[in-house]
Write a protein that holds these residues in place. Structure first.
Motif, PDB file in Angstrom:
ATOM      1  N   TYR A  52      -5.979   7.423  -2.437  1.00  0.00           N
ATOM      2  CA  TYR A  52      -4.678   7.229  -3.074  1.00  0.00           C
ATOM      3  C   TYR A  52      -4.724   7.766  -4.496  1.00  0.00           C
ATOM      4  N   HIS A  99      -1.949   4.059  -8.714  1.00  0.00           N
ATOM      5  CA  HIS A  99      -2.575   2.970  -7.957  1.00  0.00           C
ATOM      6  C   HIS A  99      -3.722   3.529  -7.123  1.00  0.00           C
ATOM      7  N   ARG A 158      -6.725   3.904  -4.963  1.00  0.00           N
ATOM      8  CA  ARG A 158      -7.438   3.115  -3.973  1.00  0.00           C
ATOM      9  C   ARG A 158      -8.147   4.080  -3.033  1.00  0.00           C
ATOM     10  N   LEU A 172       0.823  -1.210   0.000  1.00  0.00           N
ATOM     11  CA  LEU A 172       0.000   0.000   0.000  1.00  0.00           C
ATOM     12  C   LEU A 172       0.856   1.258   0.000  1.00  0.00           C
ATOM     13  N   LEU A 194     -10.960  -1.272   2.153  1.00  0.00           N
ATOM     14  CA  LEU A 194     -10.029  -0.800   1.134  1.00  0.00           C
ATOM     15  C   LEU A 194     -10.555  -1.255  -0.224  1.00  0.00           C
ATOM     16  N   LYS A 195     -10.731  -0.292  -1.127  1.00  0.00           N
ATOM     17  CA  LYS A 195     -11.187  -0.620  -2.479  1.00  0.00           C
ATOM     18  C   LYS A 195     -10.118  -0.211  -3.477  1.00  0.00           C
ATOM     19  N   ASP A 196      -9.735  -1.160  -4.319  1.00  0.00           N
ATOM     20  CA  ASP A 196      -8.803  -0.903  -5.409  1.00  0.00           C
ATOM     21  C   ASP A 196      -9.649  -0.469  -6.604  1.00  0.00           C
ATOM     22  N   ASN A 197      -9.502   0.778  -7.030  1.00  0.00           N
ATOM     23  CA  ASN A 197     -10.345   1.302  -8.113  1.00  0.00           C
ATOM     24  C   ASN A 197     -10.050   0.664  -9.462  1.00  0.00           C
TER      25      ASN A 197
END
Length: 157
Positions: free
Chosen positions: A34, A38, A40, A17, A51-54
């Motif tokens: 973020y 990357h 997020r 992260l 936590l979401k990863d876009n």
């Protein structure tokens, strides 16, 4: 502590992260947006971290009790009632306070870094080690305190 809006740079931590972006805090809630490449979104409140990863759409959820970050989000933020102060370091214009959960110190360590200007403490960074030994650091810059952050700022992604 008051609400905070700041830029941040993060190093270390689980799942790589690392990155930078916008840090938004009010007592009991945290959001980290973020920046690319990357992108997020991390939101923590009410005992849960999401936590979401876009890019991939993947969503990770954790109980705050399983991460040292939960100590920062206690309201009111106090250094007693289940919190063990493990170290205090004072510099000419800084203060560091390291904390662990008194009942389960193996869950991790959290170090809060404050600037100390004429007796006025402001959060400038957070470092820690989680229960699995992952080290992380978040340095804050362009810190603004006492900003109005509407409740929807801390809606889970």
């Amino acid at each position: 502590m008051k609400s905070i809006e700041a830029g941040f740079v993060q190093t270390g931590g689980p799942a790589a992260l690392q990155g930078d972006g916008m840090f938004l805090y009010r007592p009991g809630a945290l959001r980290m947006n973020y920046a690319p490449p990357h992108e997020r979104i991390l939101v923590a409140r009410d005992g849960k971290l999401v936590l979401k990863d876009n890019q991939s759409g993947a969503v990770t959820q954790l109980a705050l009790s399983r991460t040292p970050l939960g100590m920062l989000l206690r309201t009111p933020l106090r250094f007693d009632d289940g919190i063990q102060v493990t170290d205090v370091q004072r510099g000419p214009s800084s203060l560091q306070v390291s904390l662990a959960q008194a009942s389960n110190p193996s869950q991790g360590l959290l170090t809060l870094q404050f600037s100390d200007e004429q007796g006025r403490l402001e959060l400038r960074g957070v470092q820690g080690v989680d229960g699995r030994g992952h080290r992380f650091g978040v340095a804050l810059y362009d810190v603004r305190t006492g900003v109005a952050l509407p409740p929807q700022t801390f809606t889970f992604p």
